[in-house]
Design an enzyme around this catalytic site. Structure first.
Site, PDB file in Angstrom:
ATOM      1  N   LYS A 146       0.400  -0.808   0.018  1.00 38.87           N
ATOM      2  CA  LYS A 146      -0.257  -0.078   0.005  1.00 38.87           C
ATOM      3  C   LYS A 146       1.267   1.090   0.035  1.00 38.87           C
ATOM      4  O   LYS A 146       1.792   1.249   0.380  1.00 38.87           O
ATOM      5  CB  LYS A 146      -0.797  -0.284   1.105  1.00 38.87           C
ATOM      6  N   HIS A 149       0.115   5.816   3.349  1.00 38.84           N
ATOM      7  CA  HIS A 149      -0.733   6.662   3.849  1.00 38.84           C
ATOM      8  C   HIS A 149      -0.558   7.633   4.941  1.00 38.84           C
ATOM      9  O   HIS A 149       0.090   7.613   5.259  1.00 38.84           O
ATOM     10  CB  HIS A 149      -1.198   6.176   4.367  1.00 38.84           C
ATOM     11  N   HIS A 152       0.173   7.219   8.682  1.00 35.95           N
ATOM     12  CA  HIS A 152       1.074   6.914   8.771  1.00 35.95           C
ATOM     13  C   HIS A 152       2.484   7.687   9.958  1.00 35.95           C
ATOM     14  O   HIS A 152       3.270   7.541   9.973  1.00 35.95           O
ATOM     15  CB  HIS A 152       1.896   5.766   8.398  1.00 35.95           C
TER      16      HIS A 152
END
Length: 586
Positions: A146, A149, A152
């Site tokens: 992923k 983001h 985080h």
């Protein structure tokens, strides 16, 4: 510096009350600067002396303060031997001490010449009371396959601050990134890639393509039970080390780590170890066996493996550690990881930095470790943080950290270009990047760590006010001042030239630096240091306006330059602990 004055005041108190001087160190604190001019430099808490048994816990606290102040004052006047304390007075539940002004200037500023860069305030009785050893900090910990983001970001910068702080205070720090690289999400991704994936797209824009596959497969699973079965089958193949499944998983992992490292480099963050759930698959099964042999593993009505956490042992509160099909869960792998880390790194404390929604998970984790006989679980700590609301770029809601960093840099560059005070820099994009990131960090760190906060681009990037831009502007301004007056700087200076109403508050504020680091180490809140540095910048701004170096006599210029140089050093070191790279021009 503060430790010199604390020690001398403590000696005076010890002599007055016939107690060891070390007993007074924790009760003495530098007085916060609220106005340009204030008389007291240190205060002694009567409540702390009562709690420690030095003073009776009953009676009027104000009368005790006034009585003790009179005794200390009498002792000082009678002995006529202490030129450190100029005045002793009673406040509300405290005793105030004003120290000799010339000595204040001399002791605070001479330490910058004696100690190595970055060491100011660290040789302190307060900080020496902290336990030192090996600290393992687990932070950031994004999920493989992923994009990084923006959610985080908080774990990454808070964890980096804690690691920097612990290292600065003399701990041996191990920085660990524990990647989410195992579990059913990879079953979904593996099955999804077989249906929606394309190796060509994976080469061109790896994380974007994996993100698209993950979105598609999650939509498909909602309407297609066969896809869910395929996902379970793929994860089962992974757990059984099927070569094709493992090869695809490895490809996803390597792609993602490479991409993450680029983001970490921009943030100025590094890790000693990249670990992950996948490292502990076999150990997780060993943990299950250990739980079973210790009689801690129970079977629920659904056929899952659970550990009973209830005090009454009536299964009213349980933690699931095994699915009904025998596969492990996140907590099982976390148990294995904790045990493995203790054996490998012999840490004295381990800190997990994750959002506050995981609080129950860590309570269960530490509870099970203690039940298994691992007493060191008492030295493990979960450091929770709140959520960020409203973080979005001009392009919309789906926010990846790279997009946020790009936008912070672009907005900062535009602000710098429009500002009349901006100096020409060698690499304006690099400066804008560093200042933009410092703005992100300061906005995040200003409030309590556990609180949610609303992201605000405009407020964050203001040059005036309590922002990261203001910190950077002050540092760059001081750096420029020192560079322009290189020929003026001298080892010796006359303290009597720094007794003005604007210079003394800067020195009084610097006395608090070790206390701020101490408080930060106790509760792992970055707000203490941020607010200390912002206050320092405001005091420096006043001093810079009213205490010119250029045009002053050489003696005066040397003294003022020493003040600004010392302030710049503390500002730079505090910024580095926060994870901010100070810029020299902007």
């Amino acid at each position: 510096m503060a430790c010199f004055f604390r020690r001398r005041i403590a000696a005076q108190l010890g002599c007055t009350l016939q107690q060891p001087e070390d007993a007074f160190i924790p009760a003495l604190a530098a007085v916060p600067v609220f106005k340009k001019q204030q008389s007291a430099d240190f205060k002694l808490s009567i409540a702390t002396l009562r709690m420690s048994g030095i003073l009776p816990s009953s009676g009027d606290i104000q009368l005790q303060a006034e009585s003790l102040a009179a005794r200390v004052r009498f002792m000082t006047d009678d002995l006529k031997r202490d030129s450190v304390v100029e005045d002793v007075s009673a406040g509300r539940g405290v005793i105030n001490f004003k120290v000799n002004r010339k000595l204040l200037v001399q002791k605070v500023l001479e330490s910058f010449g004696k100690e190595e860069e970055g060491q100011f305030g660290l040789n302190s009785e307060l900080l020496n009371t902290l336990t030192r050893g090996t600290t393992l900090v687990e932070y950031s910990s994004p999920n493989i396959a992923k994009k990084f983001h923006a959610g985080h970001l908080r774990s990454t910068i808070i964890g980096n601050f804690i690691a920097n702080l612990k290292q600065c205070l003399g701990n041996n720090v191990i920085r660990m990134n524990y990647l989410g690289d195992w579990g059913m999400q990879f079953g979904l991704l593996g099955a999804g890639f077989a249906k929606f994936g394309c190796q060509e797209k994976l080469k061109q824009n790896p994380l974007q393509h994996l993100f698209e596959v993950y979105v598609e497969v999650n939509k498909d699973v909602e309407q297609n039970e066969e896809m869910m079965q395929a996902a379970r089958a793929f994860f089962s193949q992974l757990e059984q080390h099927d070569s094709e499944a493992v090869s695809l998983w490895q490809q996803f992992r390597e792609i993602t780590v490479d991409e993450y490292q680029h983001v970490y480099k921009r943030l100025g963050v590094h890790f000693d170890i990249y670990s992950g759930e996948s490292f502990h698959q076999q150990q997780a099964q060993q943990v299950v066996q250990k739980l079973q042999s210790q009689g801690l593993l129970k079977t629920s009505e659904k056929g899952t493996g659970v550990v009973d956490l209830s005090t009454a042992k009536d299964m009213s509160s349980v933690s699931t550690v095994l699915r009904s099909d025998g596969t492990t869960l996140y907590i099982t792998r976390d148990l294995a990881a904790a045990i493995d880390r203790k054996e490998k790194y012999h840490f004295d404390e381990m800190i997990y930095v994750t959002d506050k929604s995981q609080a129950i998970h860590f309570q269960q984790l530490f509870h099970i470790l203690l039940a298994m006989g691992h007493s060191w679980a008492d030295r493990c700590e979960h450091v929770p943080f709140g959520l960020v609301r409203g973080m979005k770029t001009r392009r919309g809601e789906v926010v990846f950290l790279e997009d946020v960093l790009d936008e912070a840099r672009a907005r900062m560059l535009r602000n710098m270009n429009q500002s009349k005070t901006t100096k020409e820099t060698v690499n304006p994009e690099d400066t804008a990047e560093k200042v933009g990131i410092s703005a992100l960090i300061v906005q995040d760190f200003r409030g309590p760590r556990e609180s949610d906060y609303t992201f605000d681009w405009d407020r964050m990037l203001q040059a005036q006010g309590d922002t990261g831009v203001f910190l950077q502007y002050t540092h760059a301004r001081l750096h420029s001042l020192i560079q322009r007056n290189e020929g003026v700087a001298a080892v010796l200076f006359d303290p009597s030239h720094l007794l003005e109403q604007t210079s003394v508050p800067v020195l009084q504020h610097l006395l608090r630096y070790d206390e701020v680091l101490y408080q930060s180490a106790k509760d792992l809140q970055p707000k203490h240091l941020v607010n200390f540095l912002l206050k320092l910048c405001h005091l420096i701004a006043s001093a810079h306006r009213e205490l010119p170096v250029k045009g002053s006599s050489q003696d005066v210029a040397q003294a003022r330059l020493r003040l600004f140089s010392g302030a710049r050093s503390v500002l730079a070191n505090g910024m580095k602990i926060l994870g901010i790279t100070p810029v020299d021009q902007m």
